[in-house]
Motif scaffolding. Structure first.
Motif, mmCIF file in Angstrom:
data_model
loop_
_atom_site.group_PDB
_atom_site.id
_atom_site.type_symbol
_atom_site.label_atom_id
_atom_site.label_comp_id
_atom_site.label_asym_id
_atom_site.label_seq_id
_atom_site.Cartn_x
_atom_site.Cartn_y
_atom_site.Cartn_z
ATOM 1 N N ASP A 130 0.831 -1.200 0.000
ATOM 2 C CA ASP A 130 0.000 0.000 0.000
ATOM 3 C C ASP A 130 0.867 1.252 0.000
ATOM 4 O OD1 ASP A 130 -1.955 -1.824 0.239
ATOM 5 O OD2 ASP A 130 -2.929 -0.965 1.996
ATOM 6 N N ALA A 187 2.673 1.693 -3.237
ATOM 7 C CA ALA A 187 1.700 2.092 -4.261
ATOM 8 C C ALA A 187 1.341 3.565 -4.114
ATOM 9 C CB ALA A 187 0.447 1.231 -4.149
ATOM 10 N N VAL A 221 -5.374 -1.978 -5.256
ATOM 11 C CA VAL A 221 -4.088 -1.359 -4.909
ATOM 12 C C VAL A 221 -3.003 -1.817 -5.887
ATOM 13 C CG1 VAL A 221 -2.327 -1.136 -3.151
ATOM 14 C CG2 VAL A 221 -4.719 -1.149 -2.494
ATOM 15 N N LEU A 228 -0.843 0.616 -8.366
ATOM 16 C CA LEU A 228 0.621 0.658 -8.406
ATOM 17 C C LEU A 228 1.105 0.513 -9.843
ATOM 18 C CD1 LEU A 228 3.426 0.672 -7.226
ATOM 19 C CD2 LEU A 228 3.154 -1.690 -6.545
ATOM 20 N N ALA A 247 2.988 -5.886 -7.210
ATOM 21 C CA ALA A 247 1.640 -5.513 -7.647
ATOM 22 C C ALA A 247 0.857 -6.750 -8.098
ATOM 23 C CB ALA A 247 1.724 -4.501 -8.789
#
Lengths: 504, 335, 344
Positions: free
Chosen positions: B265, B268, B315, B319, C144
């Protein structure tokens, strides 16, 4: 069939902002060693890249065996029998010698595409034997010396059945004996009918090996001669464009008291017994082959690396320098060799680059005062005549010479006594060169003690008050002004037997 | 002695005032972020009519701001072209030590909070020292190892239990208001200001940018690269401990598995805020907007009952969006 | 000043010493092996049921999945990359395949394995594309995608487990059956080792992976397609993760949202213990397998020695950090020796 294996006509190559090659010609016979000479920035490197297919020329034609040809990538050039051995060895340090030799043209089983290791080892061994080397083909490349790695590069060229081999400054980092080995290999290749383009700064390389010489200057073709029909002086004029002495308008700089004394400095594996002294207003040339340890000594003085033995005294006081900041505070500044990687932050403007070493001077207790900073940066940039529009122009957008001026301006922010310049004119065009020489002279006049590391002999001889010559990590000779000569420097830099040692 | 130039080149004067370009001004990443933030708020408002009232916006911040404290030092680290993936574990370890100090060792809560900050700073300090002493190893691998290590220590201390029952005043961190403004929001703004000044107005901040662009040239220019790195990583540990305090306060207890994957988080948010993973670029104001974008987006998705685990996808996608968009040349938003 | 003579014999002997140093890599694997044996003996003394055939087979099957993943991770690390998404890829493939087989009982085990590999390959291809074509840093791209794949897994599962009674016996049999008394998992792992050995050591593409990691610049000059290589290693990694997803679900007879969460760290630890260089360019299959075996034994031995399971993460972290730092220290020592050997 043409008389020439390779012929280039009217080759022009432009990059954004510069013309790297301007209608140059080149002719190479079969079984000939052809020297290509010229100063840094003359366009030799670009020329090689055109021949090897890395760059496509904007204009001009290339003929191979009389037939026009155009390479769109290095693989095509390799298939056509052209191989290049670069100045900076480009290999795979983690892989074996054999893999390095055969990378890109491995021997594989015709059907299963399995790698034929045994065949490759055998052939690698055979080629190395042919080159008079007993390097184990299974050894890891990274464990070899530079000279050995050069030999592997040549072996690689042979393994591709190259008919034309380009050697770019192959002797730059080699000792006399190692160079002699290389000459021998080049000659035997020539006798077998291979054509060699030999690029070198060194006159003795050319006289020893080449039968013909071509000179480039400032991206232009100057001429081609048989080696025995051109004198040394004529060649220098061809390369430099004027008599050497003209480049160095020698200004008188009064030499003052001793400012730096180095005693028995040593670092395991890099250098040993380095002793010399430097006086205010004096320019001490530090020369020798690439890899002789010149840069390492300077980096140790500046605190980039640590030295193991010996001591450094500045203005009579023994220094304990742990990092560059300490050195700068005490009064030693360093202009690193690679201005793009070590000297400047290319993504930043001129101003920020100049102020970086002494930000605390433009700030108040850690707080930046950008107005002051910009003004001082501008003054310093003007002092060294940086050609640009504003101090916010990016350093990366400047020419080599102007970048170097910015790097020099960085040194002027700190209150220094000693300035170390590592190859200050490397990759700088002729006009900017003399400007940088003038700046160096001015600095000497202002009373700085200056150590100038340089590989270019005319520059060392023209600029220095004394010259220290290094070989394999030691100072082999300290030459006084009246002893200056190319021969004396070369002998001290290259001879295998230890020369006279003199600490000044 | 002034240098005399014998044959001066065309004497030039250089401009020392930064030219203002309206085009460049409006092509900044932050404008894009501002539009996205407005979009997110608009979306939320359309989903829930109650969203766009002050107390709702205000209370939402209390939920997502805790991890935002780490975004600032993470931005500094990423500007230096490093990364720290151990911050989530640092949050867990420092909060666990705090809770155990209070509950099992009888340390007063005030002192336990200080201990929490010290533990966090020590975790960061260790990261920084290892990265500086072992330059051949990347920050990725070192913080990967310490990520496992710190959380492992938290597990050793507390096993899989929760530790809570903090004194009542401790709840103020997570739930308190000052003049109607959440305490956490005030502290967040304060932290943003402090880090913004540090990064943009001090020599230290300038050095951070220099290191991110070219650490070798910085070293040759006399920047103390090692010290700068150690300080910034220590700050990251310290801010992770701040997060730990707010998180433990809001939840009323802590356990070794809290703040799991916080690093994602945080990274990101920093990347979305315009901090380039290639180093050297980005401004702190962008990260502040990014914190609110991610926070309100998560909050809004919560309003329409999207399960929390699905937020992982959001999230992750954010990113990727943040790192890929600047590489595409189409709208040339300057990061 | 010491007068030094530079003669051929001296150079020869220096060269010989260096080749001995090159043999240090072999010493590493021997050292690892010795450590594993010592550890085994130590545990055996504490708990005699450690070295029973049953337990050893159990350890081997547990290590099989870890070592298969470690082989793929080695290739990623060799190209100077890292893949943090493999736990999530494994979970996603395992979850989807488990749902398929529990919905249609007739689904053949072989088809299930192929489906799992396919899912993983697609996951890996996406990462490879991000890294190679879009130039996203591997750490960022895989961080990610780890979240995205994990999110997909939760979405697919809808928060529910799929347990053994929902899976057909033939599917559970993938991991529990045996051929000639050897567990299928072990056989699959052996097959992967052999295939990887051939691929890495005896094909051009395999060597090009090492070339790209050793010196990306030269690789370009040599005409190696770096992007293709990068996509290949992440896709292979994904495919292996997908395979392991099926094996995992079959072995543990359950698929859940947080399957193998954090498992990538154990895999990376195995690679680092096995001597794979984080800086790229070097890593040996034998080392990685030994590294996986060591981690596998530790995972098995700690509970047998009555070490609390809550210590495991801490111990694992210490081992990884220790191994990384030790590697660096050894390398520094070697370099220093090189310097000492240089004549000045």
């Amino acid at each position: 069939m043409s008389e020439y294996v390779l012929e280039l006509k009217g080759i022009t190559k432009r990059f954004p902002g510069v013309t790297a090659l301007n209608r140059v010609h080149f002719k190479l016979r079969k079984g000939e060693i052809h020297a290509l000479m010229g100063e840094n920035g003359a366009g030799k490197s670009t020329f090689i890249k055109v021949i090897t297919g890395v760059h496509a020329p904007d204009e001009g034609e290339i003929f191979l065996d009389g037939k026009p040809i155009a390479f769109s990538n290095p693989t095509e050039a390799q298939a056509a029998g052209i191989a290049a051995i670069y100045q900076h060895v480009t290999n795979y340090p983690d892989l074996s010698v054999t893999e390095n030799i055969f990378m890109g043209h491995e021997k594989v089983h015709p059907k299963t595409k399995r790698l034929l290791w045994k065949d490759m080892y055998r052939e690698a061994k055979a080629i190395l034997k042919q080159l008079g080397s007993s390097i184990d083909p299974k050894r890891e490349m990274g464990t070899l010396s530079v000279a050995q790695q050069q030999i592997i590069e040549i072996a690689k060229a042979i393994s591709t059945n190259a008919r034309i081999i380009i050697m770019d400054e192959p002797t730059a980092a080699l000792t006399a004996r190692e160079s002699e080995d290389l000459y021998r290999i080049a000659e035997s290749l020539r006798d077998q009918g291979t054509s060699i383009i030999f690029i070198s700064h060194r006159f003795e390389d050319m006289y020893r090996l080449a039968s013909r010489v071509t000179v480039f200057r400032d991206a232009n073709y100057i001429g081609s001669w048989d080696v025995d029909e051109i004198t040394n002086d004529q060649l220098i004029v061809a390369m430099v464009g004027r008599e050497i002495t003209q480049v160095f308008p020698h200004k008188k700089h009064p030499i003052g008291e001793e400012v730096l004394r180095v005693e028995n400095l040593g670092k395991i594996g890099y250098f040993a017994d380095i002793s010399f002294s430097l006086r205010r207003g004096e320019i001490l040339g530090l020369t020798g082959l690439v890899g002789a340890g010149r840069t390492e000594v300077c980096e140790a003085l500046f605190g980039i690396t640590k030295y193991d033995t010996g001591s450094v005294h500045l203005k009579g006081q023994r220094l304990a320098v742990r990092r560059p900041k300490d050195a700068m505070k005490l009064g030693i500044g360093y202009l690193p060799e690679d201005r793009q990687k070590q000297g400047l932050i290319l993504q930043w403007g001129i101003g920020r680059n100049i102020t970086l070493p002494a930000l605390e001077r433009f700030s108040n207790k850690g707080w930046l005062t950008e107005k002051n900073e910009a003004q001082l940066a501008r003054q310093l940039a003007e002092k060294v005549h940086v050609k640009a529009k504003s101090i916010f122009d990016l350093a990366g957008s400047l020419s080599g010479g102007n970048q170097q001026k910015v790097a020099v301006a960085k040194l002027l922010t700190a209150g220094l006594d000693v300035i170390i310049l590592d190859e200050p004119t490397k990759g700088v065009d002729i006009g900017a060169k003399s400007a940088i020489y003038e700046i160096i002279q001015d600095l000497a006049m202002q009373g700085y003690g200056i150590i100038m590391v340089s590989s270019e002999m005319p520059e060392v001889i023209g600029m220095s008050d004394r010259i220290a010559v290094m070989r394999e990590g030691r100072i082999t000779r300290m030459l006084q002004k009246e002893e200056f000569s190319q021969e004396a420097i070369l002998e001290a830099a290259m001879s295998e037997a230890p020369g006279k040692t003199k600490a000044g | 002695m002034e240098p005399k130039t014998i044959q001066p080149y065309t004497q030039r004067t250089l401009e020392a005032d930064r030219p203002f370009s309206a085009k460049q001004f409006f092509l900044q990443w932050e404008w894009l972020l501002a539009f996205i933030l407005i979009g997110v708020i608009a979306l939320n408002t359309s989903l829930s009519p109650y969203f766009l009232n002050i107390s709702s916006l205000r209370d939402a911040t209390m939920v997502f701001l805790d991890k935002a404290f780490i975004v600032f030092p993470m931005a500094l680290i990423m500007i230096m072209r490093d990364i720290d993936i151990s911050v989530g574990s640092t949050v867990a370890l420092s909060s666990v030590v705090m809770a155990v100090a209070y509950n099992s060792l009888g340390v007063p809560m005030g002192a336990a909070v200080v201990i929490c900050l010290i533990v966090g700073a020590l975790c960061g300090l260790m990261n920084g020292l290892l990265i500086v002493k072992f330059k051949e190893l990347s920050a990725v691998i070192i913080t990967l190892a310490t990520m496992i290590l710190y959380r492992g220590i938290a597990y050793i201390i507390l096993e899989d239990q929760a530790s809570g029952s903090f004194p009542e005043w401790f709840g103020f961190f997570g739930w308190g208001y000052v003049y109607g403004i959440p305490f956490i929001l005030i502290l967040f703004i304060l932290a943003a200001l402090l880090f913004g000044l540090l990064l943009h107005k001090t020599t230290f901040g300038r050095h951070i940018y220099a290191i991110g662009h070219n650490d070798v040239a910085s070293r040759f220019s006399g920047v103390n690269v090692d010290r700068t790195k150690v300080i910034v990583f220590t700050l990251a540990g310290l801010m992770a401990a701040v997060t730990a305090i707010f998180l433990a306060s809001r939840m009323g207890s802590t356990r070794p598995n809290i703040a799991n994957m916080y690093e994602l988080d945080v990274i990101a948010m920093a990347a979305l805020g315009g901090i380039s993973t290639a180093g050297g670029k980005g401004r702190l104001i962008g990260t502040v907007i990014a914190v609110f974008i991610v926070g309100y987006l998560q909050y809004g998705l919560g309003l329409i009952n999207i399960p929390s685990q699905t937020l992982l996808i959001v999230v992750g996608a954010l990113l990727l969006f943040a790192v890929i968009v600047p590489k595409l040349n189409i709208p040339r938003f300057k990061k | 000043m010491a007068v030094h003579t530079a003669n051929a014999p001296a150079a020869e002997s220096a060269a010989k010493k260096e080749s001995k140093l090159a043999g240090l890599a072999k010493f590493r694997e021997l050292g690892l092996l010795a450590f594993i044996l010592l550890l085994a003996i130590g545990v055996q003394i504490r708990n005699p049921s450690f070295l029973t055939i049953e337990n050893v087979m159990d350890m081997a099957t547990n290590t099989a999945i870890l070592s298969i993943l470690a082989v793929g991770m080695m290739l990623v690390l060799v190209t100077r990359g890292i893949d943090l998404s493999i736990g999530a890829t494994l979970a996603l493939s395992g979850m989807l395949v488990a749902q398929i087989v529990s919905a249609s009982a007739g689904f053949s085990p072989l088809l299930a394995v192929i489906t799992g590999i396919g899912i993983g390959t697609v996951c890996g291809l996406v990462i490879g594309g991000l890294v190679a074509w879009l130039g996203v840093l591997p750490i960022i791209a895989t961080l990610a995608m780890m979240n995205i794949y994990r999110g997909f897994t939760y979405m697919a599962s809808d928060g529910k487990w799929i347990s053994s009674y929902q899976m057909p016996e033939s599917f559970v049999g993938i991991a529990t059956s045996s051929v000639l008394g050897i567990n299928t998992l072990i056989l699959i792992a052996l097959f992967i080792y052999i295939a990887a050995y051939y691929f890495i050591g005896h094909t051009r593409t395999g060597r090009q992976i090492y070339a790209v990691g050793s010196n990306p610049e030269s690789a370009k000059v040599t005409g190696i397609n770096e992007k293709k290589i990068l996509i290949l290693v992440y896709t292979l990694m994904g495919g292996l993760s997908g395979l392991c997803g099926v094996l995992w679900v079959s072995k543990f007879a359950s698929a859940q949202g947080d399957t193998a969460s954090g498992y990538e760290l154990s895999v990376i630890a195995a690679c680092i213990l096995g001597g794979v260089s984080i800086a790229g360019g070097s890593g040996k299959l034998s080392g990685v397998i030994l590294g996986a075996v060591l981690i596998g034994i530790l995972n098995n031995a700690l509970p047998m020695m009555d070490v609390s399971p809550f210590w495991q993460k801490g111990i694992e972290g210490t081992i990884i950090l220790g191994a990384v730092l030790l590697n660096a220290a050894v390398k520094r020592g070697v370099e220093r020796n090189h310097l000492l050997r240089r004549r000045i």
